[in-house]
Design an enzyme around this catalytic site. Structure first.
Site, PDB file in Angstrom:
ATOM      1  N   ASN A 200       0.844  -1.191   0.000  1.00  0.00           N
ATOM      2  CA  ASN A 200       0.000   0.000   0.000  1.00  0.00           C
ATOM      3  C   ASN A 200       0.881   1.242   0.000  1.00  0.00           C
ATOM      4  O   ASN A 200       1.849   1.319   0.776  1.00  0.00           O
ATOM      5  CB  ASN A 200      -0.878   0.015   1.263  1.00  0.00           C
ATOM      6  CG  ASN A 200      -1.599   1.343   1.447  1.00  0.00           C
ATOM      7  OD1 ASN A 200      -2.546   1.643   0.719  1.00  0.00           O
ATOM      8  ND2 ASN A 200      -1.130   2.170   2.388  1.00  0.00           N
ATOM      9  N   GLU A 201       0.555   2.197  -0.844  1.00  0.00           N
ATOM     10  CA  GLU A 201       1.274   3.476  -0.905  1.00  0.00           C
ATOM     11  C   GLU A 201       2.787   3.280  -0.746  1.00  0.00           C
ATOM     12  O   GLU A 201       3.408   3.847   0.150  1.00  0.00           O
ATOM     13  CB  GLU A 201       0.720   4.464   0.137  1.00  0.00           C
ATOM     14  CG  GLU A 201      -0.738   4.799  -0.139  1.00  0.00           C
ATOM     15  CD  GLU A 201      -1.291   6.010   0.625  1.00  0.00           C
ATOM     16  OE1 GLU A 201      -0.601   6.518   1.534  1.00  0.00           O
ATOM     17  OE2 GLU A 201      -2.412   6.433   0.284  1.00  0.00           O
ATOM     18  N   TYR A 279      -7.906  11.819  -2.006  1.00  0.00           N
ATOM     19  CA  TYR A 279      -8.795  12.304  -0.949  1.00  0.00           C
ATOM     20  C   TYR A 279      -9.246  13.734  -1.248  1.00  0.00           C
ATOM     21  O   TYR A 279      -8.499  14.523  -1.837  1.00  0.00           O
ATOM     22  CB  TYR A 279      -8.076  12.270   0.403  1.00  0.00           C
ATOM     23  CG  TYR A 279      -7.936  10.870   0.974  1.00  0.00           C
ATOM     24  CD1 TYR A 279      -8.981  10.291   1.681  1.00  0.00           C
ATOM     25  CD2 TYR A 279      -6.770  10.128   0.802  1.00  0.00           C
ATOM     26  CE1 TYR A 279      -8.879   9.011   2.211  1.00  0.00           C
ATOM     27  CE2 TYR A 279      -6.652   8.842   1.331  1.00  0.00           C
ATOM     28  CZ  TYR A 279      -7.709   8.287   2.035  1.00  0.00           C
ATOM     29  OH  TYR A 279      -7.604   7.020   2.554  1.00  0.00           O
ATOM     30  N   GLU A 335      -8.833   3.967  -2.148  1.00  0.00           N
ATOM     31  CA  GLU A 335      -8.995   4.931  -1.052  1.00  0.00           C
ATOM     32  C   GLU A 335      -9.531   6.217  -1.643  1.00  0.00           C
ATOM     33  O   GLU A 335      -8.860   6.851  -2.464  1.00  0.00           O
ATOM     34  CB  GLU A 335      -7.672   5.174  -0.317  1.00  0.00           C
ATOM     35  CG  GLU A 335      -7.259   3.990   0.534  1.00  0.00           C
ATOM     36  CD  GLU A 335      -6.030   4.263   1.401  1.00  0.00           C
ATOM     37  OE1 GLU A 335      -5.821   5.419   1.831  1.00  0.00           O
ATOM     38  OE2 GLU A 335      -5.279   3.300   1.633  1.00  0.00           O
ATOM     39  N   GLN A 384     -13.177   5.554   5.572  1.00  0.00           N
ATOM     40  CA  GLN A 384     -13.208   4.144   5.903  1.00  0.00           C
ATOM     41  C   GLN A 384     -14.566   3.855   6.523  1.00  0.00           C
ATOM     42  O   GLN A 384     -15.276   4.791   6.875  1.00  0.00           O
ATOM     43  CB  GLN A 384     -12.088   3.804   6.873  1.00  0.00           C
ATOM     44  CG  GLN A 384     -10.698   4.071   6.295  1.00  0.00           C
ATOM     45  CD  GLN A 384      -9.572   3.516   7.163  1.00  0.00           C
ATOM     46  OE1 GLN A 384      -9.769   2.806   8.132  1.00  0.00           O
ATOM     47  NE2 GLN A 384      -8.348   3.881   6.779  1.00  0.00           N
TER      48      GLN A 384
HETATM   49  O1  AHR Z   1      -7.011   5.980   5.040  1.00  0.00           O
HETATM   50  C1  AHR Z   1      -6.016   6.534   5.837  1.00  0.00           C
HETATM   51  C2  AHR Z   1      -4.647   6.393   5.218  1.00  0.00           C
HETATM   52  O2  AHR Z   1      -4.577   7.169   4.070  1.00  0.00           O
HETATM   53  C3  AHR Z   1      -4.249   5.021   4.756  1.00  0.00           C
HETATM   54  O3  AHR Z   1      -3.761   4.231   5.774  1.00  0.00           O
HETATM   55  C4  AHR Z   1      -3.186   5.319   3.755  1.00  0.00           C
HETATM   56  O4  AHR Z   1      -3.106   4.327   2.753  1.00  0.00           O
HETATM   57  C5  AHR Z   1      -3.567   6.669   3.206  1.00  0.00           C
HETATM   58  O5  AHR Z   1      -2.511   7.535   3.212  1.00  0.00           O
END
Ligand code: AHR
Length: 539
Positions: A200-201, A279, A335, A384
């Protein structure tokens, strides 16, 4: 400029997408035109996916309270959370992270809880994690939810063998070493794990890697995430960890690294999908904005930034097209959602935030864009599910009271889009779109889908105007309409939200302000509202 070149430039400024467009006409009513007889790509149910990380009160206190809790539970899992999410028909759940995934060693979460090793959750509050929610608890949860697990493996601090053994443990039926270990821990049958994330990332919390370095690791790790035991029903889609925002070079590196390679089981490439993250926030990273206290300017800025998600999907997809013109490799937006400053007085590392009508419209805007890109986008996961970021459910840490958020209601109202066929949807507005932060923001967002066999269609309509209601003609073409049901979600203000004291401040209700029209229906959408129109179709 002539009027035709003016309208051409407006159209191109607003952009057109595979299954829809937004246009401006001089005068006349606002129209949303839907071609009911031209079904497009299937909107995978997995676009309505979810994400649960060991972060703040998402797992502990959110999903899992332990058997001894006074909160009604099933083997430690909150019964009311399960019921609320079953009602949403959530198609998949990603776990254990996020950033946590690259710190997580799955064998620490096995066996008697009191014997499990502890660890530090360094990313999220620097708290001690006791590993009491591990693989068996997660798989119990997904079975209770009736959903598909999306397990995210550890590349950043794990090993190839560790990842390979996890897949064997989860999915193998015979008496292999890991299948035998699973049985010792009380589970005879393997589980189906259709989705597995390769880290992840990795450009950040997952290892601070360069794109080429991660791409090499993704090839290597994916090779060992094998379909186990010859059961064709237990196939794992491997998802390489993708870009943030507009890092198209990252996507290109992953596509380039996979070209001309056969996967371990004869599939195209070592990984069958690539993820992306984006985001929505109204301020810079250091001060993302309050969830509940915002100006009209911040309202529009937020919604404008939400529309950027579709642009990013389109542009990552275009990069992928260069290597994969037939769109065999999926894009997984695992995400997305709003990220605000935490609620005052809460742990900054726990990412607990309120959720208003604004969050609901951020969600509806994302879904409109997802539906238009259903030919490439195979999965999306809001961040989430419980108590973290743009959650469906908030629980009170003291009383345990559960609240469904406005975002929950958007998912519920949109459930009919899951596995339906996307419909071309054209928004025609009489006014210039609002200019926000260098982007055009039309005040109506819309999308639609159809189930031709069942004779039903669903239209989603968002009125982004903070203050003004909007009357529009829903211009329905190609099929006769024999019935409709219209539902609206709004609140007393743009910042309206639900609390234990007022849990239905923002809740779906029938929309009465609707009339028959020669072209379909005339509907008045309240200011700052989300509406769905369920249609019964004739021949
Ligand atoms: O969703 C919160 C965080 O955001 C996750 O853990 C990460 O993958 C992203 O930076």
């Amino acid at each position: 400029m002539t009027s035709s070149s003016l309208s051409r430039s407006l159209v191109s400024a607003l952009g057109t997408a595979a299954t829809g467009s937004t246009r401006r006409t001089a005068g006349g009513p606002a129209r949303v035109v839907v071609d009911l007889d031209l079904p497009g790509p299937t909107i995978s149910r997995h676009l309505y996916g979810h994400f649960a990380e060991h972060l703040g009160r998402c797992i502990y206190g959110g999903f899992f309270v332990g058997e001894d809790s006074e909160i009604p539970n099933i083997r430690g899992i909150r019964r009311d959370v399960v019921e609320a999410l079953r009602a949403l028909q959530i198609p998949n759940l990603r776990w254990p992270g996020g950033c946590f995934a690259d710190d997580y060693h799955w064998k620490d979460g096995l066996g008697p809880r009191e014997d499990r090793p502890r660890m530090v959750n360094s990313h999220w509050g620097d708290v001690v994690e006791d590993n009491s929610f591990g693989t068996h608890e997660f798989m119990d949860l997904v079975e209770l939810l009736g959903t598909a697990p999306y397990v995210n493996g550890n590349v950043g601090s794990g090993t190839v063998a560790e990842m390979s053994e996890w897949v064997e443990y989860l999915t193998r039926a015979d008496d292999s070493p890991m299948a035998s270990l699973r049985r010792e821990n009380g589970r005879d049958e393997p589980w189906a794990v259709p989705f597995f994330g390769i880290g992840n990332e990795p450009w950040g919390c997952g290892g601070t890697m360069r794109a080429e370095d991660y791409a090499a690791l993704a090839r290597q790790y994916s090779t060992y995430v094998r379909d186990q035991g010859g059961d064709p029903g237990n196939h794992v889609t491997r998802i390489a960890a993708g870009a943030s925002d507009d890092d198209f070079a990252w996507t290109e590196s992953l596509m380039r690294a996979a070209q001309n390679l056969e996967g371990a089981d004869g599939e195209s490439g070592p990984y069958q999908a690539i993820s992306m993250h984006y985001y929505t926030m109204s301020g810079p990273w250091a001060d993302k904005g309050s969830a509940t206290e915002f100006t009209d300017q911040e309202w529009y800025l937020t919604l404008s930034r939400a529309t950027r998600a579709e642009e990013l999907v389109a542009r990552h997809s275009t990069v992928m097209d260069q290597y994969d013109p037939h769109r065999k490799v999926g894009l997984v937006f695992d995400e997305w959602g709003t990220w605000w400053n935490v609620e005052p007085g809460t742990n900054p590392g726990f990412l607990y935030q309120q959720n208003t009508v604004r969050d609901a419209l951020v969600a509806s805007i994302h879904f409109d864009g997802f539906h238009r890109h259903a030919d490439r986008l195979i999965m999306a996961n809001i961040a989430q599910t419980v108590n973290v970021l743009q959650a469906m459910i908030l629980t009170d840490p003291d009383t345990g009271a559960l609240v469904l958020t406005p975002t929950y209601h958007v998912f519920a109202m949109n459930a009919g889009h899951q596995d339906a066929s996307a419909l071309a949807t054209h928004v025609v507005l009489p006014e210039q779109p609002r200019e926000v932060d260098g982007r055009s923001l039309p005040m109506i967002s819309a999308s639609a889908s159809v189930r031709p066999q069942e004779g039903t269609a669903l239209v989603s309509l968002s009125n982004l105007d903070a203050d003004a209601p909007r009357t529009l003609v829903l211009d329905l073409r190609g099929r006769t309409v024999t019935g409709h049901r219209v539902t609206v979600l709004t609140g007393a203000s743009t910042a309206a939200h639900n609390t234990p004291e007022d849990p239905r401040a923002v809740a779906p209700a029938p929309l009465e302000d609707i009339r028959d029209h020669e072209r379909g229906l005339e509907i008045t959408l309240p200011a700052h509202s989300y509406t769905t129109v369920e249609l019964q179709l004739g021949e």
